[in-house]
Design a protein around this motif. Structure first.
Motif, PDB file in Angstrom:
ATOM      1  N   ASN A 167       0.850  -1.198   0.000  1.00  0.00           N
ATOM      2  CA  ASN A 167       0.000   0.000   0.000  1.00  0.00           C
ATOM      3  C   ASN A 167       0.879   1.239   0.000  1.00  0.00           C
ATOM      4  O   ASN A 167       1.706   1.413   0.900  1.00  0.00           O
ATOM      5  CB  ASN A 167      -0.883   0.014   1.246  1.00  0.00           C
ATOM      6  N   ILE A 168       0.701   2.071  -0.981  1.00  0.00           N
ATOM      7  CA  ILE A 168       1.510   3.291  -1.089  1.00  0.00           C
ATOM      8  C   ILE A 168       0.588   4.481  -0.837  1.00  0.00           C
ATOM      9  O   ILE A 168      -0.322   4.750  -1.622  1.00  0.00           O
ATOM     10  CB  ILE A 168       2.138   3.395  -2.494  1.00  0.00           C
ATOM     11  N   ILE A 169       0.806   5.148   0.286  1.00  0.00           N
ATOM     12  CA  ILE A 169      -0.047   6.288   0.650  1.00  0.00           C
ATOM     13  C   ILE A 169       0.660   7.572   0.264  1.00  0.00           C
ATOM     14  O   ILE A 169       1.738   7.869   0.785  1.00  0.00           O
ATOM     15  CB  ILE A 169      -0.332   6.307   2.172  1.00  0.00           C
ATOM     16  N   PHE A 170       0.085   8.316  -0.645  1.00  0.00           N
ATOM     17  CA  PHE A 170       0.643   9.617  -0.996  1.00  0.00           C
ATOM     18  C   PHE A 170       0.093  10.651  -0.012  1.00  0.00           C
ATOM     19  O   PHE A 170      -1.056  11.067  -0.111  1.00  0.00           O
ATOM     20  CB  PHE A 170       0.292   9.976  -2.441  1.00  0.00           C
ATOM     21  N   ALA A 171       0.938  11.000   0.944  1.00  0.00           N
ATOM     22  CA  ALA A 171       0.492  11.838   2.065  1.00  0.00           C
ATOM     23  C   ALA A 171       0.815  13.294   1.786  1.00  0.00           C
ATOM     24  O   ALA A 171       1.867  13.793   2.164  1.00  0.00           O
ATOM     25  CB  ALA A 171       1.130  11.351   3.356  1.00  0.00           C
ATOM     26  N   ASN A 172      -0.098  13.961   1.085  1.00  0.00           N
ATOM     27  CA  ASN A 172       0.079  15.404   0.893  1.00  0.00           C
ATOM     28  C   ASN A 172      -0.809  16.185   1.863  1.00  0.00           C
ATOM     29  O   ASN A 172      -0.919  17.405   1.772  1.00  0.00           O
ATOM     30  CB  ASN A 172      -0.184  15.814  -0.564  1.00  0.00           C
ATOM     31  N   ASP A 206      -1.034  10.075  11.135  1.00  0.00           N
ATOM     32  CA  ASP A 206       0.208   9.336  11.356  1.00  0.00           C
ATOM     33  C   ASP A 206       0.029   7.954  10.717  1.00  0.00           C
ATOM     34  O   ASP A 206      -0.591   7.054  11.288  1.00  0.00           O
ATOM     35  CB  ASP A 206       0.450   9.225  12.867  1.00  0.00           C
ATOM     36  N   TRP A 207       0.573   7.812   9.516  1.00  0.00           N
ATOM     37  CA  TRP A 207       0.323   6.590   8.745  1.00  0.00           C
ATOM     38  C   TRP A 207       1.047   5.369   9.316  1.00  0.00           C
ATOM     39  O   TRP A 207       0.583   4.240   9.158  1.00  0.00           O
ATOM     40  CB  TRP A 207       0.662   6.811   7.265  1.00  0.00           C
ATOM     41  N   LEU A 208       2.180   5.615   9.971  1.00  0.00           N
ATOM     42  CA  LEU A 208       2.872   4.476  10.581  1.00  0.00           C
ATOM     43  C   LEU A 208       2.020   3.911  11.720  1.00  0.00           C
ATOM     44  O   LEU A 208       1.879   2.690  11.871  1.00  0.00           O
ATOM     45  CB  LEU A 208       4.254   4.906  11.096  1.00  0.00           C
ATOM     46  N   ALA A 209       1.433   4.809  12.491  1.00  0.00           N
ATOM     47  CA  ALA A 209       0.570   4.357  13.583  1.00  0.00           C
ATOM     48  C   ALA A 209      -0.690   3.694  13.031  1.00  0.00           C
ATOM     49  O   ALA A 209      -1.144   2.674  13.543  1.00  0.00           O
ATOM     50  CB  ALA A 209       0.215   5.541  14.488  1.00  0.00           C
ATOM     51  N   VAL A 212       6.540   1.888   6.586  1.00  0.00           N
ATOM     52  CA  VAL A 212       7.742   2.710   6.546  1.00  0.00           C
ATOM     53  C   VAL A 212       7.356   4.051   5.914  1.00  0.00           C
ATOM     54  O   VAL A 212       6.441   4.117   5.095  1.00  0.00           O
ATOM     55  CB  VAL A 212       8.852   1.972   5.747  1.00  0.00           C
ATOM     56  N   SER A 213       8.036   5.108   6.334  1.00  0.00           N
ATOM     57  CA  SER A 213       7.829   6.422   5.722  1.00  0.00           C
ATOM     58  C   SER A 213       9.015   6.757   4.839  1.00  0.00           C
ATOM     59  O   SER A 213      10.153   6.466   5.212  1.00  0.00           O
ATOM     60  CB  SER A 213       7.734   7.505   6.804  1.00  0.00           C
ATOM     61  N   VAL A 214       8.764   7.384   3.711  1.00  0.00           N
ATOM     62  CA  VAL A 214       9.875   7.799   2.850  1.00  0.00           C
ATOM     63  C   VAL A 214       9.678   9.255   2.458  1.00  0.00           C
ATOM     64  O   VAL A 214       8.541   9.733   2.341  1.00  0.00           O
ATOM     65  CB  VAL A 214       9.970   6.924   1.579  1.00  0.00           C
ATOM     66  N   ASP A 215      10.800   9.945   2.260  1.00  0.00           N
ATOM     67  CA  ASP A 215      10.673  11.314   1.768  1.00  0.00           C
ATOM     68  C   ASP A 215      11.698  11.643   0.697  1.00  0.00           C
ATOM     69  O   ASP A 215      11.905  12.812   0.371  1.00  0.00           O
ATOM     70  CB  ASP A 215      10.693  12.335   2.918  1.00  0.00           C
ATOM     71  N   CYS A 252       2.204  -4.539   3.358  1.00  0.00           N
ATOM     72  CA  CYS A 252       2.974  -3.491   4.007  1.00  0.00           C
ATOM     73  C   CYS A 252       2.429  -2.153   3.546  1.00  0.00           C
ATOM     74  O   CYS A 252       1.569  -2.101   2.656  1.00  0.00           O
ATOM     75  CB  CYS A 252       4.458  -3.609   3.679  1.00  0.00           C
ATOM     76  N   LEU A 253       2.880  -1.108   4.165  1.00  0.00           N
ATOM     77  CA  LEU A 253       2.411   0.235   3.815  1.00  0.00           C
ATOM     78  C   LEU A 253       3.627   1.159   3.715  1.00  0.00           C
ATOM     79  O   LEU A 253       4.516   1.116   4.567  1.00  0.00           O
ATOM     80  CB  LEU A 253       1.412   0.733   4.865  1.00  0.00           C
ATOM     81  N   ILE A 254       3.642   1.942   2.654  1.00  0.00           N
ATOM     82  CA  ILE A 254       4.696   2.941   2.479  1.00  0.00           C
ATOM     83  C   ILE A 254       4.034   4.313   2.495  1.00  0.00           C
ATOM     84  O   ILE A 254       3.176   4.605   1.656  1.00  0.00           O
ATOM     85  CB  ILE A 254       5.441   2.747   1.140  1.00  0.00           C
TER      86      ILE A 254
END
Lengths: 519, 519
Positions: free
Chosen positions: A439-444, A478-481, A491-494, A513-515
């Protein structure tokens, strides 16, 4: 055998062997019937996950799944993704529990007009009248759902029809194995000849493919037509499922934004449609057209929705003499992972580099992925799935169903943060079933698409109070939570390289998993 | 002024000054109109939160809130809590965005039969035909929603009616301040006299109160009737809102389980109903009755649903000569906090000790709280709110709306873990608006109620596969992480004293919190 057992047995006899369930009191006998080992039951914590998963299952498998929903409100919770499935021509069989007939007249609290709720978004609605007819009724539902253009069949199952013994069953007449063999008809020869003449004219022509015609043999045939006649070949902006990537024929994509789509289409004197209609705007805007083609462009329908696209394209290839023409196949793009800042282009590049062969890409990325998905066309061959109905919250449920349909393939689900929140309960089912989903969450932190739409609507720049209805940054999710809460590693990436690495790593372990992609 | 601005201005003119919104592209002009400083806009990440919040707002305020929903699927996502609100007689005004009229004929992806979706659960549905009539239409919606028994009014707002300028407005004729003054009529004198004779007979009698008759003057009057005639006074198992606690007249509660309810009711020769109907079973079960009273019990309707309960009770008190009788008031229970293991009784005891004066208790605790809420009746005076429609996922949204209606009062929301997951997005809105809500999650990792219902249905003990559809312990939801993901501070407790302490602490800080009660 009681009615519920007859129902589940008939479902499995007819080839429907998965049920996305969110049961309640009125479905306890159904639950007992799910002890049938031929039926796989998948529990979802919200009904929109059930119906979205049934959609995703159908997109990859081509046969309907069933859902189990709890009375009218349970159905209502599933309707948005039923809408999306209906627009994607995905068949599904919804079983909706109901009070027993003798209880309904007292209008107990959970009573509602289930037929009334079901009808606007179902092709077929029926209420089971007796345990004796359950088998007949559910076979009819499966037959309907399995038509060449998949249909939404909704069967209402009152408690008494569920728990009463089957005395004199009315058995379905359709032999199980023929159910799925519903055959679409080919277009008429005159239509094909007319369109062959259009292609021979040499005038700029675009063939628009949809439905079953965006994969397999159909796109090979479209590639031959392009190579032989110089026409161009495209999909609508959204497609139910496209086979694309290196080694395949690439289809262009008609842009989403009205202005860009109009500009794109004005190059063509002719538009030929295959299992779709002429391009229209997704929304209406003041001072923008609904029909996207230029006034001088002619539209020719080669294959109607519901007809056989492959047959129509075969006939057309034959009519233009392109049988032996070789289609141009997509080259593998440079797979060097990008580095540096995250942006639409570097995200697409990272995807193109990371997507493994034969993965499934579910795209609900909206703002982030909308204009740059073309950059992933040179990735390894994969299937791309879009939202056909426009109701957001389709991505993670559809990915859930697709992963169950294709356990050997990894699913990448690209979803905007706003969209993901509608049906976030999907993560729990993914964890429970150990599904291979990245799962890829585009967190804008925003319904970012609405900022553009605000301007497109001629409303100018949003003021402070309007912006407060668009930005979802207070609080920042908080996507990790969130992932942790439902048992999904995250995992968070930037940076682009971290994003690429996270995707590449995700295929090394089974399960979801979730990114979080921080934008 | 355009149609959207006319709509928002008319809403505020008519006293509707809060909008629970989840907007999309077609509602951009509405969003711009929400810049109106007289309207409070509250963003929700899922539409079921919007409609549940509108329900909670009405329950505490008695006047309708508005919602903003995005086309048919947005409405669909809100329907389950509209169902619950309808069953609670909560009025609300739903504004549903729609494509502009000229665009609809092309059947764009988000098109659906919005009227069809709205009608089964709305009392009133209308489509705005022009920006000129928006004010008239929305005033009619507010009037409908504000009737004595609150109504669900759904107004469909096409894009063009929203963005076009208002030329010759059709203004509403109803003066704003009279809208809410819809007066219910009192029951006829003959009915009251008949029932006074029943009470005088000395035969065992139960008065069942609902609607507006479970609070304020109505329960005082019921207490007089009890003291004067020896009748008993009760509510149905579920009530829209009860005022209870120390210093008030206490109403008994008809049990939920069919067997217990039948046993409870068989003590009575007469049942007198006030703003409700005779008690019926929530669900139907094989071999259990739907009507809960004994065959020999007579039912007498004192006040119909929609009539004025207080007036009816005043007339009855007068008729039985109880005007000067003093009702027995509830004593404050021992408020010693419990210690030791958590169980239904110690949970209720902890609640009774911790609930602060004039708090609001939203109960969706199902298994955990169902049989023990009676133990909290000696708590400090508070309002108790139940789910009237039976569609789970109502608790946290209703708490959200109740907290906005009564910012000076703390809301305690008791909710089972399974129920909480349906509309968990509520937490985000609670954090965003800094609402004084203590969310109590009873984490038994199961749809525990279904285990009892499985047996009640005569299905025996669930087998392994059925149990897998009831237990939600794989994975176990991490409630601390869930709360953190949406910015809500949280704590887990596994003893009665820790639970009490967490509740007591929660009132010391403004804003929401979450207590996971590990069972």
């Amino acid at each position: 055998m009681n009615g519920a057992e007859s129902l589940v047995q008939t479902l499995t006899d007819q080839g429907v062997d998965i049920c996305f369930a969110n049961p309640g009191t009125s479905e306890m006998h159904f639950l007992k019937a799910l002890e049938n080992p031929l039926m796989r039951s998948v529990l979802c914590l919200f009904e929109g996950v059930c119906t979205g998963a049934a959609d995703g299952y159908y997109r990859m498998k081509g046969t309907p799944a069933s859902t189990l929903l709890h009375l009218g409100p349970g159905l209502a919770n599933g309707l948005a993704n039923i809408h999306n499935a209906k627009r994607a021509s995905s068949g599904m069989v919804n079983i909706v529990g109901e009070h027993s007939a003798s209880h309904l007249k007292y209008d107990p609290p959970l009573t509602s007009d289930i037929e009334g709720l079901a009808r606007p978004l179902s092709h077929w609605v029926r209420r089971v009248e007796s345990s004796n007819t359950v088998a007949w009724d559910v076979a009819a539902a499966v037959k309907k759902a399995s038509e060449h253009v998949g249909q939404i069949a909704t069967l209402i199952l009152p408690g008494d029809a569920s728990w009463q013994e089957v005395g004199n069953p009315v058995m379905p007449v359709v032999p199980p194995r023929e159910v799925a063999a519903a055959k679409a008809k080919a277009p008429g020869a005159a239509r094909v000849e007319h369109i062959a003449r259009v292609l021979h004219s040499g005038e700029p022509t675009l063939i628009v493919l949809a439905g079953h015609a965006t994969r397999g043999r159909a796109i090979e045939l479209a590639g031959k037509l392009k190579a032989a006649t110089g026409c161009r070949i495209a999909t609508q902006f959204f497609s139910a499922r496209i086979e694309r990537g290196a080694g395949r024929v690439t289809l262009e994509r008609i842009p989403y934004a009205v202005g860009q789509a109009v500009e794109y289409l004005q190059a063509f004197k002719h538009i030929i449609t295959v299992e779709t209609t002429e391009p229209i705007a997704f929304f209406s805007y003041p001072d923008k057209p609904s029909l996207l083609k230029s006034p001088g462009t002619s539209v020719h329908e080669l294959v109607e929705i519901g007809e056989d696209g492959v047959a129509g394209l075969e006939m057309l290839v034959d009519a233009v003499g392109a049988t032996n023409t070789r289609a141009v196949l997509q080259q593998r793009a440079d797979a060097t992972p990008p580095t540096g800042a995250l942006g639409p282009a570097s995200i697409a590049q990272a995807l193109a580099a990371a997507l493994p062969e034969h993965c499934i890409l579910v795209d609900e990325s909206l703002t982030t992925g909308r204009e740059t998905m073309g950059l992933t066309v040179g990735a390894a061959p994969h299937d791309l799935i879009n939202n056909m109905g426009g109701s957001i919250g389709y991505g993670t449920p559809v990915a859930t169903g697709a992963a169950l349909a294709c356990p050997e393939r990894r699913v990448f689900c690209m979803v905007g943060d706003g969209s993901a929140m509608y049906t976030i309960q999907s993560l729990w089912t993914q964890a429970r079933e150990n599904l291979n989903i990245t799962n890829i969450i585009f967190a804008n932190n925003s319904y970012a698409i609405l900022k553009a739409e605000y301007a497109n609507m001629g409303a100018g720049a949003p003021g402070e109070r309007a912006l407060a209805m668009i930005d979802i940054d207070r609080p920042r999710i908080d996507w990790l939570a969130m992932a942790k809460s439902m048992g999904v590693p995250a995992v968070s990436v930037d940076t682009a390289e971290a994003f690429h690495k996270a995707m590449a790593n995700s295929v090394n372990e089974s399960g979801p998993c979730l990114i979080e992609v921080r934008l």
